[in-house]
Enzyme design. Structure first.
Site, PDB file in Angstrom:
ATOM      1  N   TRP A   1       0.849  -1.188  -0.058  1.00 25.41           N
ATOM      2  CA  TRP A   1       0.035   0.019   0.019  1.00 25.41           C
ATOM      3  C   TRP A   1       0.802   1.131  -0.075  1.00 25.41           C
ATOM      4  CZ3 TRP A   1      -0.351   4.244   3.306  1.00 25.41           C
ATOM      5  CH2 TRP A   1      -1.613   4.958   3.048  1.00 25.41           C
TER       6      TRP A   1
ATOM      7  N   TRP B   1     -12.065   7.543  -4.442  1.00 25.32           N
ATOM      8  CA  TRP B   1     -11.833   8.341  -3.222  1.00 25.32           C
ATOM      9  C   TRP B   1     -12.737   9.523  -3.109  1.00 25.32           C
ATOM     10  CZ3 TRP B   1      -5.878   7.731  -4.743  1.00 25.32           C
ATOM     11  CH2 TRP B   1      -5.511   6.592  -3.950  1.00 25.32           C
TER      12      TRP B   1
ATOM     13  N   HIS C   1      -6.174  -3.110  -1.670  1.00 29.10           N
ATOM     14  CA  HIS C   1      -6.442  -3.181  -0.409  1.00 29.10           C
ATOM     15  C   HIS C   1      -6.794  -1.863   0.448  1.00 29.10           C
ATOM     16  CE1 HIS C   1      -4.949  -7.169  -0.324  1.00 29.10           C
ATOM     17  NE2 HIS C   1      -3.996  -6.895  -1.161  1.00 29.10           N
ATOM     18  N   ASP C   2      -6.922  -0.710  -0.401  1.00 30.32           N
ATOM     19  CA  ASP C   2      -7.004   0.605   0.151  1.00 30.32           C
ATOM     20  C   ASP C   2      -8.617   0.707   0.409  1.00 30.32           C
ATOM     21  OD1 ASP C   2      -5.895   3.554   0.391  1.00 30.32           O
ATOM     22  OD2 ASP C   2      -8.108   3.642  -0.100  1.00 30.32           O
ATOM     23  N   LEU C   3      -8.805   1.127   1.733  1.00 34.01           N
ATOM     24  CA  LEU C   3     -10.368   1.047   2.433  1.00 34.01           C
ATOM     25  C   LEU C   3     -10.974   2.344   1.553  1.00 34.01           C
ATOM     26  CD1 LEU C   3     -12.072   0.001   4.425  1.00 34.01           C
ATOM     27  CD2 LEU C   3     -11.464   1.879   5.888  1.00 34.01           C
TER      28      LEU C   3
END
Length: 247
Positions: free
Chosen positions: A146, A207, A165-167
């Site tokens: 990440w 995002w 894997h970024d929330l």
């Protein structure tokens, strides 16, 4: 120190057009939100970018900015401590700045590996592929995939990075495509094939979708579902049990 041209270092108009033509949901998101942009320090070295990324790991951006400001105050220049300065800084001083013990060790290892040449200069990094950079940088304590992905996106401006894997990316995907659950990393990776070769731009808009949704909506999004394993039936004989006596 070598300077770099402002990011992104690719044709943004071509990227957004490519994504809009292949994804109706993303097309709407692009039209409704602000244009893709990234603030970037043109003289920030890979070492400095990764040092900052370590400070930001696992805590809020506001808290991280405060802590990293204290770390920079320990330098003679007011910028991030140089690798040589970082190695000389005592652990209590760094802990007092707000860093965890693990982050102190990670920053010192980063400093040593920068001096050793494992962490490349900006000029060297720009000549290496994404894969080559991942291999070199994850060898640094505390730096995982990440952190390298954030470096590739926000420092080098690479066009085709998808942080699976970024929330924020996962929740933004759920919002954009009307899903109740976050995707599994493999699911997001497969879905993102339609975004190539501009997955960085798509991630940036995920995002933005996350930000627009607000905390109340994001709290409703559940983790990726997991398959329940069916209990395995074991015969009494295989289990080492004697058969029941007939009465």
């Amino acid at each position: 120190m070598t300077t770099s041209s402002p990011v992104p270092c690719f044709d943004l108009d071509a990227g957004t057009k490519h994504l809009a033509e292949r994804d109706e949901h993303l097309k709407q998101l692009i039209e409704e939100t602000s244009p893709f942009q990234m603030d970037q320090d043109p003289i920030q070295s890979p070492y400095e970018a990764l040092l900052e990324a370590i400070a930001y790991q696992s805590i809020s951006g506001k808290a991280a900015a405060t802590i990293f400001g204290r770390v920079k105050a320990l330098s003679a220049t007011g910028r991030a401590p140089t690798p040589e300065e970082m190695l000389k800084l005592r652990k209590p001083a760094l802990r007092k700045a707000g860093l965890s013990g693990a982050k102190v060790l990670a920053m010192k290892d980063l400093a040593q590996k920068t001096i050793d040449g494992v962490v490349p200069t900006l000029e060297q990094a720009e000549k290496l592929s994404d894969e080559e950079l991942v291999v070199r940088l994850v060898s640094v304590r505390g730096i995982g995939a990440w952190t390298v992905e954030m470096f590739l996106i926000f420092r080098l401006g690479r066009p085709d990075v998808l942080p699976i894997h970024d929330l924020g990316v996962k929740k933004g995907w759920s919002v954009t495509y009307g899903k109740k659950h976050m995707p599994k990393p493999k699911e997001l990776l497969a879905f993102g094939e339609r975004w190539r070769p501009y997955r960085t731009v798509a991630s940036w808009y995920m995002w933005r979708a996350c930000e627009r949704a607000g905390n109340a909506a994001l709290r409703k999004i559940r983790p990726a579902p997991t398959k329940r394993r069916r209990p395995v039936k074991v015969s009494r004989k295989r289990a080492g049990l004697r058969p029941a006596l007939k009465r």
